[in-house]
Design a protein around this motif. Structure first.
Motif, short mmCIF file in Angstrom:
data_model
loop_
_atom_site.label_atom_id
_atom_site.label_comp_id
_atom_site.label_asym_id
_atom_site.label_seq_id
_atom_site.Cartn_x
_atom_site.Cartn_y
_atom_site.Cartn_z
N THR A 3 7.75 -4.21 9.94
CA THR A 3 6.60 -4.02 10.83
C THR A 3 5.29 -4.18 10.08
O THR A 3 4.33 -4.81 10.56
CB THR A 3 6.67 -2.62 11.48
OG1 THR A 3 7.93 -2.47 12.13
CG2 THR A 3 5.56 -2.44 12.50
N GLY A 4 5.21 -3.62 8.88
CA GLY A 4 4.00 -3.77 8.08
C GLY A 4 3.73 -5.22 7.69
O GLY A 4 2.59 -5.68 7.72
N SER B 279 3.77 1.08 11.30
CA SER B 279 4.38 0.95 9.97
C SER B 279 4.00 2.12 9.07
O SER B 279 4.85 2.67 8.36
CB SER B 279 3.94 -0.37 9.33
OG SER B 279 4.42 -0.47 8.01
N CYS B 280 2.73 2.56 9.13
CA CYS B 280 2.29 3.69 8.30
C CYS B 280 3.02 4.97 8.70
O CYS B 280 3.43 5.77 7.84
CB CYS B 280 0.79 3.88 8.43
SG CYS B 280 -0.18 2.55 7.66
N GLY C 195 -1.49 -6.60 15.64
CA GLY C 195 -1.34 -6.34 14.21
C GLY C 195 -1.82 -4.96 13.82
O GLY C 195 -1.16 -4.24 13.05
N TYR C 196 -3.00 -4.54 14.37
CA TYR C 196 -3.49 -3.19 14.08
C TYR C 196 -2.50 -2.12 14.55
O TYR C 196 -2.21 -1.14 13.86
CB TYR C 196 -4.85 -2.98 14.76
CG TYR C 196 -6.01 -3.60 14.01
CD1 TYR C 196 -6.28 -3.24 12.69
CD2 TYR C 196 -6.85 -4.52 14.63
CE1 TYR C 196 -7.35 -3.81 12.00
CE2 TYR C 196 -7.92 -5.09 13.96
CZ TYR C 196 -8.16 -4.73 12.64
OH TYR C 196 -9.21 -5.29 11.97
N LEU D 136 0.49 -2.05 12.35
CA LEU D 136 0.18 -1.46 11.04
C LEU D 136 0.20 0.06 11.13
O LEU D 136 0.70 0.74 10.22
CB LEU D 136 -1.19 -1.95 10.58
CG LEU D 136 -1.59 -1.56 9.14
CD1 LEU D 136 -0.60 -2.12 8.13
CD2 LEU D 136 -3.01 -2.05 8.83
N ALA E 206 2.50 -7.03 10.69
CA ALA E 206 1.13 -6.62 10.98
C ALA E 206 0.14 -7.35 10.08
O ALA E 206 -0.91 -7.82 10.54
CB ALA E 206 1.00 -5.10 10.80
N VAL E 207 0.44 -7.46 8.79
CA VAL E 207 -0.46 -8.15 7.86
C VAL E 207 -0.59 -9.63 8.25
O VAL E 207 -1.70 -10.20 8.23
CB VAL E 207 0.07 -8.00 6.42
CG1 VAL E 207 -0.72 -8.89 5.47
CG2 VAL E 207 -0.02 -6.55 5.98
#
Length: 655
Positions: free
Chosen positions: A600-601, A634-635, A627-628, A631, A604-605
């Motif tokens: 996922t991260g 993912s966090c 993407g935001y 991200l 997102a990038v």
């Protein structure tokens, strides 16, 4: 009115929002949290959400509303993870009760300081810092250190004296120099003023002591750290002994036990020998025993249990126990019949004067204790000479049943087998009996253990060699060297026998307690093997096997039928144990979360780096918005995985 309405609307909005954020963070991390931590988590997340919203400006109400919500949830998750790592569960309740917590901390700090000064005063500072000598000077260093430990424990008070007395039985944990010193522990304290004793009696009995006692000697017969003993006469005429607990005994013990638990946790977390000893379990067992001693109703029940068990044995009349006046016994007061006699440690001249059979009396006392251990399962765990009396009628009397041992039927059978193996000088049988007694490892080398036990028997149990306390110490040391752990019940049994050996030595110098115990076990086995006993045992076993025997023919028929038709098979279920299934599930779960968080991260990038797609707000495209959000997700997932790793690491044994 408008302000009140505004505050009401704000409160109605605030409470559900705080609850939702706290519950969401708790669910994401898989934690159980209290109300205080939940409220703090929700409030911090709301405050952070307000700051994030102010920084985002008008965009938070439009396309970036999902990002705003996701960042607020992320703050809640991170705060909850950090707060749980820095302030473990249960600590926040102390924050709420901060006045009591501060008082306890101040009292604990004073006690820590006092104990540190005592340790330094008796030369234990170097040992506390881990310093020590090796080589030829190590034995002399241990003797000096052991003497310092004994003096420090005596000065530290009742709790630590009793801890030392318990440790003096653990030859499997401590060097012989420490065991020998700790057996000398004594703690003499001044008596409580009569006014305090009278107040305790009034509180416990509910009325003035004069209602129950026609006479009461204000000068105690003996004063200990927990209680003191007075002689009295009931209004009904009986001479009695009244044991009264000191007014501050409970608070002192609770304070010291709190310190002991903290010290044991630190030792088990940070030292290898603390983990090997099982410092926390040892402290817990000691605390349970000490708390029982603080409740005199338990001592009264102990006496009733031992009396009932002794009445079923052959030596029921060999030793006398005082009668308990149960109607006057409370948590802090114990009333017993007065036994007229002389303590064993002062009865030498009286035994000679009366021409009593020392050996016969010693043998009767030993067999009475052994019958309690091997047959009844409940026994006096502290039969030192001060607790044994020579009565006017020539019999022995036993006092102070605050410390008793209990062993179940399986351990009693293993103890009998151990004594029989010693009696027959059979190291293989001794090894089997020992493995039934101890907590064994799966990788124990039984052949090596049998050889070590053979050498042990050749050293201590050959003709012409009189067994002594060193034999018990060597046996415990042998157990420890093979990675075995002696259960506390068995340690208490050996402690009682070692203490009884001291009493036997005063009565009959050179009394061979091991040989007498071997003879007792052999005689007990012979009595069990008479025709009547064998018939009863066979009948009991047949009744227990009858249901299985009735089902056996049908099961044999099914097996032979399946074998005849080629259908016989063996089914083995993988992961049959719930612990294995739980481990595999957690492993797969964490692996999937790690993979999803990383993927996922990465996605997102990649999406944030592209300028394609429809524009939603200013220069923000739809792909960047996705993407935001990815991200943030993912966090959250990565935080969950990292927290899970550290949380599991903290729960590992020995950490």
């Amino acid at each position: 009115m408008e302000l009140t309405l505004y505050l009401f609307i704000a409160a109605v909005t605030l409470v559900p929002t705080v609850a939702v954020l706290a519950i969401g963070a708790r669910r994401l991390l898989g934690l159980r949290i209290g109300t205080v931590r939940a409220a703090l988590t929700g409030l911090v997340a709301m405050g952070a959400g307000a700051l994030i919203g102010a920084a985002m400006g008008e965009a938070r109400r439009g396309a970036l509303v999902s990002v705003h919500i996701g960042l607020t949830v992320l703050v809640a998750v991170v705060f909850l993870a950090l707060s749980h790592a820095l302030v473990p569960a249960g600590s926040l309740s102390e924050v709420v009760r901060w006045p009591q917590a501060v008082r306890r901390r101040v009292a604990r700090t004073r006690r820590y300081t006092e104990l540190s000064r005592i340790a330094i005063r008796h030369g234990l500072g170097g040992a506390l810092r881990g310093r020590g000598r090796g080589g030829p000077e190590a034995v002399a260093e241990r003797k000096r250190l052991a003497a310092g430990v004994r003096l420090a424990l005596e000065e530290a008070g009742a709790t630590f004296v009793k801890l030392g007395q318990v440790l003096s039985t653990r030859c499997d944990l401590l060097p012989v120099e420490f065991v020998e010193e700790l057996t000398k522990l004594q703690h003499q304290v001044p008596a409580e003023p009569w006014a305090d004793v009278e107040r305790v009696l009034t509180e416990e009995l509910g009325e003035d002591p004069g209602v129950f006692f026609a006479e009461f000697d204000r000068e105690p017969l003996a004063a200990g750290s927990i209680a003191q003993v007075h002689r009295a006469r009931l209004t009904t005429g009986e001479e009695v002994v009244v044991k009264v607990q000191r007014p501050g005994a409970r608070s002192v013990v609770d304070r010291d036990l709190d310190i002991l638990f903290r010290m044991s946790r630190k030792l088990e977390e940070h030292t290898a020998w603390g983990r090997d000893f099982g410092a926390v379990d040892l402290a817990a067992g000691f605390a349970n025993s000490l708390n029982e001693e603080l409740d005199f109703r338990i001592e009264a029940r102990n006496m009733a249990t031992i009396r009932a068990a002794s009445e079923r044995t052959e030596k029921a009349s060999a030793v006398r126990m005082p009668h308990v006046h149960g109607e006057l016994c409370t948590r802090r007061v114990l009333v017993l019949d007065w036994l007229t006699g002389v303590p064993l440690n002062a009865a030498g001249a009286l035994i000679e004067e009366r021409g009593l059979d020392r050996t016969g009396m010693a043998r009767q006392l030993l067999e009475w204790i052994l019958e309690q251990i091997l047959i009844g399962g409940v026994f006096h765990a502290d039969p030192h000479p001060g607790n044994i009396m020579l009565l006017e009628d020539g019999r022995l009397g036993l006092l102070d049943f605050g410390s008793v041992g209990r062993i179940d039927r399986v351990l009693r059978a293993a103890l009998r087998n151990l004594l029989l193996a010693v009696h027959h000088n059979n190291p293989v049988a001794l090894s089997d009996a020992l493995l039934e007694l101890v907590d064994r490892r799966e990788d124990i080398d039984e052949i090596r253990l049998e050889r070590a036990l053979g050498r042990f028997m050749a050293r201590h149990l050959t003709p012409g060699v009189r067994p002594d306390r060193k034999m018990f110490a060597d046996l415990f040391l042998l157990v420890a060297r093979h990675g075995l752990t002696m259960p506390p019940e068995i340690a208490a049994t050996f402690r009682a026998l070692a203490t009884l050996e001291g009493a036997m030595e005063q009565m009959v110098p050179g009394f061979d307690i091991v040989a007498e115990a071997r003879s007792f076990a052999a005689g007990h086995l012979e009595r069990e093997l008479n025709p009547g006993s064998i018939g009863q045992v066979l009948a009991e076993e047949a009744l227990a096997l009858a249901p299985m025997l009735r089902r056996l023919p049908r099961r044999v028929e099914r097996i032979t039928d399946a074998l005849e038709h080629g259908r016989l098979g063996v089914q083995v279920r993988l992961l049959a144990d719930e612990r294995d299934r739980r481990f595999v599930r957690s492993l797969v779960h964490e692996t999937l979360l790690t993979f999803l968080g990383g993927i996922t991260g990465l996605i997102a990038v990649l999406l944030l780096g592209t300028d394609h797609g429809p524009v939603l707000h200013d220069s923000l495209t739809l792909l960047q918005l996705i993407g935001y959000n990815l991200l943030v997700v993912s966090c959250v997932v990565v935080t969950r995985v990292v927290f899970g790793i550290f949380h599991a690491q903290r729960r590992l044994p020995g950490r």
